[in-house]
Design an enzyme around this catalytic site. Structure first.
Site, PDB file in Angstrom:
ATOM      1  N   GLU A   1       0.897  -1.126  -0.107  1.00 52.35           N
ATOM      2  CA  GLU A   1       0.060  -0.052   0.055  1.00 52.35           C
ATOM      3  C   GLU A   1       0.795   1.139  -0.005  1.00 52.35           C
ATOM      4  OE1 GLU A   1      -3.744   2.349   0.724  1.00 52.35           O
ATOM      5  OE2 GLU A   1      -2.637   0.659  -0.726  1.00 52.35           O
TER       6      GLU A   1
ATOM      7  N   ASP B   1      -2.485  -5.116   0.771  1.00 52.49           N
ATOM      8  CA  ASP B   1      -1.646  -3.810   1.391  1.00 52.49           C
ATOM      9  C   ASP B   1      -0.491  -4.437   1.989  1.00 52.49           C
ATOM     10  OD1 ASP B   1      -4.006  -2.022   1.401  1.00 52.49           O
ATOM     11  OD2 ASP B   1      -5.015  -3.361   2.851  1.00 52.49           O
TER      12      ASP B   1
END
Length: 252
Positions: free
Chosen positions: A80, A108
């Site tokens: 992310e 992420d």
């Protein structure tokens, strides 16, 4: 809300959030609730990975000092915050190296200890509702899901919370602090109810008259912190202590 975001979050996080929104054609000055949500999500991802390493025996350890950790491997790879091209490059590299299944959507984080991708969620609603939405979207048992709320609740795949209780408590405390700071500025209600905030924004924009002679120049300088972070993310020997120093809330 925009002023709050720039005061409460580190400039590095703010710039990454702005960059992400602009990549999708969104304006942080207009969609301020989304701006705040992205900054919050980025910070949780950073906090999730901070201080967690893997030693020479492949055991997960927590170390908070700097220099002695240089030879330790970071337990989590942060995906992310990168632009989409670089993010997919990192994901493909991980899949080729570890043999794990390539996810359909960008996750992420990647957990090198458990050998799985992680999807982090931060919600203003009920955690179980948001968890089900995430699971329905991802539709993969290979990606681990971990949801946090601003009320201190959390939910994870098979009740496996990955992190130790103290690390998770640190994240929950930060989220609660953000909620309290928003509430003290009268921003929390509109953050929880974005539709009402959008209606109010449209109303405010209609009431504004065009102003001539106002300065329109925008600074495009990149913060030194961001310049430091980008190569650091690509360096497997980066230290969590340095990265963690970016995460302190700046208050007036």
């Amino acid at each position: 809300m925009e002023d709050f975001v720039r005061q409460c979050f580190n400039p590095m996080i703010v710039e990454l959030a702005e960059k992400a929104m602009k990549e999708y054609g969104e304006d942080p000055k207009i969609e301020t609730n989304k701006f705040a949500a992205i900054c919050t999500h980025l910070e949780v991802c950073f906090m999730y990975s901070d201080f967690h390493f893997i030693d020479e025996r492949s055991e997960s350890i927590i170390v908070e000092s700097g220099d002695p950790n240089a030879l330790l491997k970071h337990r989590f790879e942060i995906i992310e915050g990168r632009d989409r091209t670089m993010a997919w490059t990192v994901v493909n590299s991980i899949c080729n190296t570890t043999g794990v299944e390539k996810p359909k959507f960008l996750p992420d984080l990647y957990d090198y200890k458990e050998n799985r991708f992680i999807e982090i969620g931060v919600t203003r609603r009920e955690v179980h509702i948001y968890y089900l939405e995430k699971a329905n979207k991802i539709k993969s048992e290979k990606t681990h899901i971990h949801i946090f709320s601003f009320t201190g609740e959390e939910m994870a795949t098979k009740a496996d919370y990955t992190l130790d209780e103290e690390s998770r408590a640190r994240i929950k405390t930060r989220l609660f602090t953000i909620r309290q700071e928003m509430a003290s500025r009268g921003l929390w209600d509109s953050f929880v109810n974005p539709r009402e905030a959008k209606r109010q924004l449209k109303k405010d924009l209609k009431s504004l008259e065009p102003c001539a002679g106002l300065p329109t120049k925008v600074s495009h300088r990149t913060s030194p912190a961001l310049k430091t972070l980008e190569p650091m993310w690509m360096d497997s020997n980066r230290t969590a202590a340095l990265r963690a120093s970016f995460l302190k809330c700046q208050k007036k």
